[in-house]
Write an enzyme that holds these catalytic residues in place. Structure first.
Site, PDB file in Angstrom:
ATOM      1  N   TYR A   1      52.398  -0.890  69.247  1.00 21.29           N
ATOM      2  CA  TYR A   1      51.205  -0.245  69.826  1.00 21.29           C
ATOM      3  C   TYR A   1      50.094  -0.056  68.794  1.00 21.29           C
ATOM      4  O   TYR A   1      49.058   0.518  69.086  1.00 21.29           O
ATOM      5  CB  TYR A   1      51.552   1.101  70.493  1.00 21.29           C
ATOM      6  CG  TYR A   1      52.361   2.018  69.612  1.00 21.29           C
ATOM      7  CD1 TYR A   1      51.773   2.807  68.646  1.00 21.29           C
ATOM      8  CD2 TYR A   1      53.745   2.074  69.757  1.00 21.29           C
ATOM      9  CE1 TYR A   1      52.522   3.626  67.837  1.00 21.29           C
ATOM     10  CE2 TYR A   1      54.516   2.892  68.944  1.00 21.29           C
ATOM     11  CZ  TYR A   1      53.897   3.661  67.995  1.00 21.29           C
ATOM     12  OH  TYR A   1      54.648   4.481  67.186  1.00 21.29           O
TER      13      TYR A   1
ATOM     14  N   GLY B   1      66.860  -4.229  65.685  1.00 22.93           N
ATOM     15  CA  GLY B   1      67.337  -3.015  66.353  1.00 22.93           C
ATOM     16  C   GLY B   1      66.719  -2.801  67.721  1.00 22.93           C
ATOM     17  O   GLY B   1      67.424  -2.529  68.704  1.00 22.93           O
TER      18      GLY B   1
ATOM     19  N   ASP C   1      64.740   5.692  73.733  1.00 26.37           N
ATOM     20  CA  ASP C   1      63.823   4.559  73.562  1.00 26.37           C
ATOM     21  C   ASP C   1      63.921   3.611  74.755  1.00 26.37           C
ATOM     22  O   ASP C   1      62.913   3.152  75.285  1.00 26.37           O
ATOM     23  CB  ASP C   1      64.183   3.756  72.298  1.00 26.37           C
ATOM     24  CG  ASP C   1      63.647   4.396  71.026  1.00 26.37           C
ATOM     25  OD1 ASP C   1      62.639   5.116  71.100  1.00 26.37           O
ATOM     26  OD2 ASP C   1      64.244   4.157  69.958  1.00 26.37           O
TER      27      ASP C   1
ATOM     28  N   LEU D   1      56.247  -4.341  72.198  1.00 26.12           N
ATOM     29  CA  LEU D   1      56.723  -3.000  71.813  1.00 26.12           C
ATOM     30  C   LEU D   1      55.795  -2.361  70.781  1.00 26.12           C
ATOM     31  O   LEU D   1      55.777  -1.149  70.616  1.00 26.12           O
ATOM     32  CB  LEU D   1      58.142  -3.059  71.240  1.00 26.12           C
ATOM     33  CG  LEU D   1      59.274  -3.609  72.102  1.00 26.12           C
ATOM     34  CD1 LEU D   1      60.615  -3.221  71.512  1.00 26.12           C
ATOM     35  CD2 LEU D   1      59.197  -3.142  73.539  1.00 26.12           C
TER      36      LEU D   1
ATOM     37  N   LYS E   1      68.554   5.555  62.722  1.00 25.47           N
ATOM     38  CA  LYS E   1      68.991   5.572  64.129  1.00 25.47           C
ATOM     39  C   LYS E   1      70.471   5.210  64.330  1.00 25.47           C
ATOM     40  O   LYS E   1      71.080   5.675  65.292  1.00 25.47           O
ATOM     41  CB  LYS E   1      68.113   4.626  64.962  1.00 25.47           C
ATOM     42  CG  LYS E   1      66.711   5.157  65.193  1.00 25.47           C
ATOM     43  CD  LYS E   1      65.935   4.288  66.156  1.00 25.47           C
ATOM     44  CE  LYS E   1      64.499   4.774  66.285  1.00 25.47           C
ATOM     45  NZ  LYS E   1      63.737   4.049  67.293  1.00 25.47           N
TER      46      LYS E   1
HETATM   47  P1  NAP Z   1      63.931  -4.791  62.868  1.00 25.79           P
HETATM   48  O1  NAP Z   1      65.298  -4.308  63.210  1.00 25.79           O
HETATM   49  O2  NAP Z   1      63.509  -4.853  61.446  1.00 25.79           O
HETATM   50  O3  NAP Z   1      63.796  -6.287  63.499  1.00 25.79           O
HETATM   51  C1  NAP Z   1      62.711  -7.109  63.188  1.00 25.79           C
HETATM   52  C2  NAP Z   1      62.693  -8.336  64.095  1.00 25.79           C
HETATM   53  O4  NAP Z   1      61.483  -9.061  63.814  1.00 25.79           O
HETATM   54  C3  NAP Z   1      63.831  -9.313  63.872  1.00 25.79           C
HETATM   55  O5  NAP Z   1      64.141  -9.985  65.067  1.00 25.79           O
HETATM   56  C4  NAP Z   1      63.217 -10.300  62.861  1.00 25.79           C
HETATM   57  O6  NAP Z   1      63.797 -11.590  62.884  1.00 25.79           O
HETATM   58  C5  NAP Z   1      61.802 -10.388  63.396  1.00 25.79           C
HETATM   59  N1  NAP Z   1      60.885 -10.820  62.353  1.00 25.79           N
HETATM   60  C6  NAP Z   1      60.404 -10.094  61.313  1.00 25.79           C
HETATM   61  N2  NAP Z   1      59.547 -10.839  60.578  1.00 25.79           N
HETATM   62  C7  NAP Z   1      59.497 -12.062  61.168  1.00 25.79           C
HETATM   63  C8  NAP Z   1      58.771 -13.261  60.904  1.00 25.79           C
HETATM   64  N3  NAP Z   1      57.947 -13.337  59.861  1.00 25.79           N
HETATM   65  N4  NAP Z   1      58.939 -14.300  61.733  1.00 25.79           N
HETATM   66  C9  NAP Z   1      59.767 -14.223  62.789  1.00 25.79           C
HETATM   67  N5  NAP Z   1      60.463 -13.121  63.116  1.00 25.79           N
HETATM   68  C10 NAP Z   1      60.351 -12.056  62.307  1.00 25.79           C
HETATM   69  O7  NAP Z   1      62.797  -3.936  63.591  1.00 25.79           O
HETATM   70  P2  NAP Z   1      62.944  -3.096  64.970  1.00 25.79           P
HETATM   71  O8  NAP Z   1      63.382  -1.714  64.658  1.00 25.79           O
HETATM   72  O9  NAP Z   1      63.741  -3.908  65.908  1.00 25.79           O
HETATM   73  O10 NAP Z   1      61.418  -2.984  65.471  1.00 25.79           O
HETATM   74  C11 NAP Z   1      60.713  -4.095  65.991  1.00 25.79           C
HETATM   75  C12 NAP Z   1      59.327  -3.670  66.475  1.00 25.79           C
HETATM   76  O11 NAP Z   1      59.436  -2.819  67.616  1.00 25.79           O
HETATM   77  C13 NAP Z   1      58.542  -2.880  65.424  1.00 25.79           C
HETATM   78  O12 NAP Z   1      57.251  -3.436  65.337  1.00 25.79           O
HETATM   79  C14 NAP Z   1      58.456  -1.463  65.974  1.00 25.79           C
HETATM   80  O13 NAP Z   1      57.198  -0.886  65.656  1.00 25.79           O
HETATM   81  C15 NAP Z   1      58.564  -1.714  67.476  1.00 25.79           C
HETATM   82  N6  NAP Z   1      59.132  -0.518  68.183  1.00 25.79           N
HETATM   83  C16 NAP Z   1      58.343   0.153  69.059  1.00 25.79           C
HETATM   84  C17 NAP Z   1      58.839   1.283  69.731  1.00 25.79           C
HETATM   85  C18 NAP Z   1      57.962   2.039  70.700  1.00 25.79           C
HETATM   86  O14 NAP Z   1      58.250   3.200  71.020  1.00 25.79           O
HETATM   87  N7  NAP Z   1      56.925   1.426  71.239  1.00 25.79           N
HETATM   88  C19 NAP Z   1      60.165   1.701  69.513  1.00 25.79           C
HETATM   89  C20 NAP Z   1      60.952   0.964  68.608  1.00 25.79           C
HETATM   90  C21 NAP Z   1      60.431  -0.142  67.948  1.00 25.79           C
HETATM   91  P3  NAP Z   1      65.079 -11.958  61.971  1.00 25.79           P
HETATM   92  O15 NAP Z   1      66.286 -11.469  62.713  1.00 25.79           O
HETATM   93  O16 NAP Z   1      65.033 -13.434  61.861  1.00 25.79           O
HETATM   94  O17 NAP Z   1      64.872 -11.271  60.648  1.00 25.79           O
END
Ligand code: NAP
Length: 290
Positions: free
Chosen positions: A229, A134, A107, A227, A71
């Site tokens: 699902y 992200g 998004d 977020l 992305k």
């Molecule tokens: P990402 O960039 O990898 O960010 C992950 C986030 O989760 C970070 O804030 C990370 O904290 C935190 N995290 C991961 N493991 C953790 C743990 N064990 N304890 C505490 N915090 C933890 O992922 P992303 O792209 O932002 O996506 C996040 C979620 O949003 C995903 O589950 C994705 O499926 C969902 N999403 C949904 C949609 C939709 O259309 N519904 C669209 C986009 C994303 P740190 O910074 O401390 O590592």
């Protein structure tokens, strides 16, 4: 649907792409609206993103969606970028123009439409936002741009949340995002909040995980929006409900980000009735597989 010489192609580029639900959204819409278009998953190997975008344009593809992990990286291959997507630093939709693709981030508009459809307001709201990855970074922009009163942004890693808060506050010219560690939630003033769960904690198969496990946190929530699902109901949602809050998952966000992309590619407005039909179809998929 008959594929013929005039069929336009759209697709999803990412790695992996095998589990995507986007073909269901777009191909159902094309069928319902009578557009001669097909949508397919397009697996792109690491280091071959630029080639893939150039190749897609050369092959006359109408548009692309972009998913993990491309992305941000895809921005370097665009002809143009929409203002909001540029600020967010992430693009999930490419729209064909005369001499290359223009990038958008649907998004965030998708999340906004999903919330609006559930009567969830951002304007003037006190919000707790979990995560600083992200997705959460983009949600922080959305909340700031749509006039949230204050956003307490909680993350495991302090440096990351500090950096995002600083960047968003600077971009919107007000101190709306308050960065915090997850453990500092007790310092958030008393009251009821809209809570947006933007971490990857609780995603299937780790369905019993939740980013803050303490009951006291859920006392502060009037509405929880995850977020995620998959699973259909996350632990975060269950705990929110157990404390009297309303809770929603991210499926409508997925639905509306797809609908907005479809609208950009085909220059149409998708009706709420059509949106609801697709939603029911997506939901049935979960009921069958969850
Ligand atoms: P990402 O960039 O990898 O960010 C992950 C986030 O989760 C970070 O804030 C990370 O904290 C935190 N995290 C991961 N493991 C953790 C743990 N064990 N304890 C505490 N915090 C933890 O992922 P992303 O792209 O932002 O996506 C996040 C979620 O949003 C995903 O589950 C994705 O499926 C969902 N999403 C949904 C949609 C939709 O259309 N519904 C669209 C986009 C994303 P740190 O910074 O401390 O590592």
């Amino acid at each position: 649907m008959e594929i013929n010489g005039k069929t336009r192609i759209c697709g999803l580029i990412g790695n992996p792409v095998e589990h995507t639900l986007s073909p269901m959204i777009h191909n159902t819409l094309a069928q319902r609206l009578g557009h001669n278009m097909v949508y397919v998953p397009l697996f792109v190997e690491q280091d071959r993103l630029k080639e893939a975008v150039v190749g897609a344009f050369a092959l006359n593809l109408l548009g692309l969606n972009v998913t993990v992990p491309y992305k941000s990286e895809v921005i370097a291959s665009l002809r143009e970028i929409d203002e909001l997507a540029k600020k967010i630093g992430a693009v999930n939709t490419l729209v064909r123009t005369a001499d290359g693709y223009k990038g958008y981030n649907t998004d965030m508009e998708g999340l906004y439409r999903a919330m609006t459809s559930e009567d969830i307001r951002i304007e003037g709201e006190q919000i707790m936002l979990l995560g600083a990855g992200g997705a959460a970074r983009a949600v922080a922009y959305l909340c700031a741009v749509k006039g949230a009163a204050r956003v307490y942004m909680l993350n495991r890693t302090g440096d990351k949340v500090q950096a995002v808060a600083q960047e968003v506050n600077h971009a919107v010219g007000r101190e709306v995002i308050v960065p915090m560690l997850l453990t500092e939630y007790r310092n958030i003033p008393d009251g009821k909040y809209l809570a947006i769960q933007g971490t990857s904690v609780g995603l299937a198969p780790h369905v019993e995980d939740v980013v803050i496990a303490e009951e006291a946190f859920y006392e502060k929530i009037h509405t929880g929006f995850d977020l995620i699902y998959s699973p259909w109901e996350t632990k975060f949602m269950k705990m929110t409900k157990a404390h009297g809050g309303r809770a929603y998952n991210g499926l409508k966000m997925l639905l509306y980000q797809g609908i907005i992309a479809y609208e950009l590619w085909n220059h149409v407005t998708v009706s709420e009735a059509d949106a609801q039909t697709i939603y029911e179809k997506l939901k049935a998929h979960f009921t069958l597989t969850d």
